[in-house]
Design a protein around this motif. Structure first.
Motif, short mmCIF file in Angstrom:
data_model
loop_
_atom_site.label_atom_id
_atom_site.label_comp_id
_atom_site.label_asym_id
_atom_site.label_seq_id
_atom_site.Cartn_x
_atom_site.Cartn_y
_atom_site.Cartn_z
N ASP A 143 41.32 33.21 38.99
CA ASP A 143 40.05 32.88 38.33
C ASP A 143 40.15 31.53 37.62
N TYR A 144 41.31 31.27 37.01
CA TYR A 144 41.48 29.99 36.31
C TYR A 144 41.38 28.82 37.28
N TYR A 145 42.06 28.90 38.41
CA TYR A 145 42.00 27.80 39.38
C TYR A 145 40.60 27.64 39.96
N ILE A 146 39.95 28.76 40.26
CA ILE A 146 38.59 28.67 40.79
C ILE A 146 37.66 28.04 39.76
N SER A 147 37.90 28.30 38.46
CA SER A 147 37.05 27.72 37.41
C SER A 147 37.16 26.21 37.34
N LEU A 148 38.22 25.64 37.91
CA LEU A 148 38.37 24.19 37.92
C LEU A 148 37.53 23.52 39.00
N LEU A 149 36.98 24.32 39.91
CA LEU A 149 36.11 23.78 40.95
C LEU A 149 34.69 23.62 40.43
N PRO A 150 33.86 22.80 41.07
CA PRO A 150 32.46 22.68 40.67
C PRO A 150 31.78 24.06 40.74
N PRO A 151 30.92 24.39 39.80
CA PRO A 151 30.27 25.71 39.79
C PRO A 151 29.60 26.08 41.12
N SER A 152 29.02 25.09 41.78
CA SER A 152 28.32 25.37 43.02
C SER A 152 29.25 25.76 44.16
N MET A 153 30.56 25.50 44.01
CA MET A 153 31.51 25.77 45.08
C MET A 153 32.33 27.04 44.86
N ARG A 154 32.23 27.64 43.69
CA ARG A 154 33.17 28.70 43.33
C ARG A 154 33.02 29.95 44.18
N LEU A 155 31.81 30.39 44.40
CA LEU A 155 31.61 31.60 45.20
C LEU A 155 32.08 31.38 46.63
N SER A 156 31.74 30.24 47.19
CA SER A 156 32.17 29.93 48.55
C SER A 156 33.69 29.82 48.62
N ALA A 157 34.31 29.24 47.60
CA ALA A 157 35.76 29.08 47.59
C ALA A 157 36.46 30.44 47.61
N ARG A 158 35.94 31.38 46.84
CA ARG A 158 36.54 32.72 46.83
C ARG A 158 36.46 33.36 48.21
N ARG A 159 35.37 33.15 48.91
CA ARG A 159 35.21 33.74 50.24
C ARG A 159 36.16 33.11 51.26
N ARG A 160 36.52 31.86 51.03
CA ARG A 160 37.38 31.14 51.99
C ARG A 160 38.86 31.19 51.61
N LEU A 161 39.20 31.95 50.57
CA LEU A 161 40.58 32.08 50.12
C LEU A 161 41.15 33.43 50.52
N ARG A 162 42.31 33.40 51.16
CA ARG A 162 43.01 34.63 51.52
C ARG A 162 44.35 34.64 50.79
N LEU A 163 44.61 35.71 50.06
CA LEU A 163 45.87 35.87 49.34
C LEU A 163 46.70 36.94 50.04
N VAL A 164 47.91 36.58 50.41
CA VAL A 164 48.81 37.50 51.11
C VAL A 164 50.09 37.62 50.29
N SER A 165 50.47 38.83 49.92
CA SER A 165 51.71 39.04 49.18
C SER A 165 52.56 40.08 49.89
N LEU A 166 53.89 39.99 49.68
CA LEU A 166 54.82 40.84 50.40
C LEU A 166 55.25 42.07 49.60
N GLY A 167 54.92 42.10 48.31
CA GLY A 167 55.36 43.21 47.48
C GLY A 167 56.87 43.27 47.32
N ASP A 168 57.50 42.10 47.33
CA ASP A 168 58.97 42.03 47.27
C ASP A 168 59.36 40.95 46.27
N GLY A 169 59.80 41.39 45.10
CA GLY A 169 60.21 40.43 44.07
C GLY A 169 61.67 40.09 44.11
N GLY A 170 62.34 40.43 45.20
CA GLY A 170 63.78 40.17 45.33
C GLY A 170 64.11 38.69 45.30
#
Length: 511
Positions: free
Chosen positions: A78-105
């Motif tokens: 949310d913090y990084y998205i807030s640094l974008l222009p307000p008009s781009m934030r909703l679109s940016a969230r839709r175009r962002l994919r977060l992938v995590s492995l669940g492995d903190g090793g």
């Protein structure tokens, strides 16, 4: 190797598609690098250092996939998205994919990803058009190459076959080949005997040497450096000189606290390194030049920085100031460009940085020495990327200056490790709130303020990354100092400063 070479042929189209074409970038912030005893929490926070790439989502034609070992906190996104222009934030969230492995090793992210074919398939499914997609790694090793092959994506980075050029030994050989000034020294050392022989030869060539630096070939951030003291040794060539030098080598002082000479020498034997003179003078600085080589082989000089160093011997990277001093920035830029041109001819592509040492001489002239080539992103990548994306400006190598799209000059101070014991008590939300209350967070209208990164390290390490952007060097330093003071201030004191005046005081003003 042939398959990877064919895959890389698609990179030019993927990085520069036709206008109006939706493209995809997979950011892989895996640090397949050599460090001493890095805590798992620090490894995780470094994976979040390249979240500055989220600022690229201001481009409506970009789809971004960001891979991490553990999920990134939603408040951080949310913090990084807030640094974008307000008009781009909703679109940016839709175009962002977060992938995590669940492995903190405690292993490189790339190594863990290769063990998970289902996650690799998940990443492939995030790509809209694979023909205009590519993999953006922190650094490029055999692990990242194998991921590129598994995803069938070209890699925006050097072929791992070029890795030697980014080692300390390879850097010295490259500087010698290109005629770029560098310290007196010897590369490709491994054993104590190699080191002693090299030091004897260096003392013969330059008898006045008082200290030498040994550098591990594949260490980063100056953590692989160690000092050998030569003071008090007999004149070069004296009988028994080698035995006395061996004693000094066996008592060398690594720059990282807690690392013994024996541990250091074992790692030197495993990976090799260099020994070179430690240049001294009345004033020394450690600037760097950041560049990019495109798939077409053209070189772009991105930025210069003055590095901030700390550690037992003052060899470790702690932060940077941008841009480097105008007194020597153009000179080191020309030397760096010359080296990068040679790398481009060799077939190297991607981001790189070249570190220098400059010494002030007579008549206030600065003499440069090239120290090493880093064929990867580094500590200056994300602050500069942040500045460019937030201000729309550019760096001008001839004048060593940066101007925004509105024509305003900008400078910054940045660090990955602003350490304040009170940070865990504040937490991420408290840090951001306090910066806002103190009017320190980045202001788009004025193009200055503090931008945070590595926010997950607040709770676990009592540190946070910051880039303090201002219109002059002294105001950037002051902004950084003000932030440090504000974050260290007890909550009770802050509340008292913000509270309205007591009623009794208000009544007293009436009469």
């Amino acid at each position: 190797r042939e398959r990877f070479a064919r895959l890389q042929q698609r990179l030019a189209t993927a990085t520069a598609p036709k206008r109006g074409t939706r493209r995809s970038v997979v950011v892989l912030p895996s640090r397949s690098v050599d460090r001493w005893n890095e805590p798992a929490a620090e490894t995780r926070s470094y994976e979040e250092r390249l979240l500055s790439f989220l600022l690229d989502l201001h481009d409506p034609e970009l789809e971004l996939t960001y891979v991490t070992s553990l999920p990134v906190a939603q408040r951080t996104i949310d913090y990084y998205i807030s640094l974008l222009p307000p008009s781009m934030r909703l679109s940016a969230r839709r175009r962002l994919r977060l992938v995590s492995l669940g492995d903190g090793g405690h292993r490189p992210l790339s190594e863990k990803l290769l063990e998970r074919p289902r996650v690799l398939e998940q990443i492939r499914r995030t790509l809209g058009n694979p023909k205009v997609a590519y993999l953006m790694p922190y650094n490029s090793t055999a692990l990242e190459r194998d991921i590129a092959l598994a995803l069938d994506l070209p890699l925006f980075g050097p072929d791992p076959g070029h890795a030697w050029l980014g080692s300390k030994s390879g850097s010295r050989a490259l500087f010698a080949k290109t005629g770029v000034p560098h310290p007196l020294g010897t590369e490709r050392i491994r054993t104590i005997a190699d080191t002693v022989d090299a030091i004897c030869a260096l003392r013969e060539a330059k008898p006045e040497l008082a200290q030498l630096v040994i550098k591990l070939d594949h260490a980063v951030s100056g953590e692989g450096n160690a000092i050998v003291d030569l003071a008090g040794l007999p004149i070069p060539g004296t009988r028994g000189e080698a035995a006395l030098i061996q004693q000094r080598v066996e008592r060398l002082v690594p720059d990282v606290d807690g690392v013994s000479a024996a541990e250091y020498l074992r790692k030197l034997a495993a990976q090799g390194g260099v020994v070179e003179e430690r240049i001294t003078g009345r004033e020394l600085r450690s600037p760097s030049v950041q560049l990019e080589i495109t798939p077409a082989g053209s070189v772009t000089l991105l930025a210069t920085h003055d590095q901030i160093l700390h550690g037992r011997n003052g060899q470790q990277f702690a932060g940077c100031r941008f841009p480097a001093d105008q007194a020597y920035a153009p000179a080191i830029s020309a030397l760096a460009h010359h080296v990068a041109d040679h790398l481009a001819q060799t077939g190297v592509i991607g981001r790189l940085a070249i570190d220098f040492l400059v010494i002030r001489g007579q008549h206030d002239t600065w003499q440069p020495f090239a120290l090493e080539v880093n064929l990867r992103m580094g500590g200056t990548t994300h602050p500069y990327q942040t500045l460019v994306r937030l201000t729309g400006g550019s760096y001008h190598p001839d004048t060593a200056s940066f101007t925004t799209r509105r024509g305003h000059t900008r400078h910054y101070v940045a660090t990955d490790h602003l350490k304040i014991p009170e940070l865990p008590m504040l937490g991420e939300a408290g840090v951001l709130e306090r910066a806002m209350r103190e009017n320190l967070r980045f202001d788009h209208n004025h193009g200055r303020g503090v931008v945070f990164h590595m926010l997950s390290s607040i709770d676990s390490l009592a540190t946070v990354g910051v880039t303090a952007i201002a219109d002059a060097p002294n105001t950037a330093d002051q902004l950084y100092a003000n932030l440090r003071t504000a974050l260290a201030r007890p909550s009770s004191e802050l509340a008292a400063r913000r509270a309205p005046a007591p009623a009794r005081a208000a009544l007293g003003t009436r009469g």
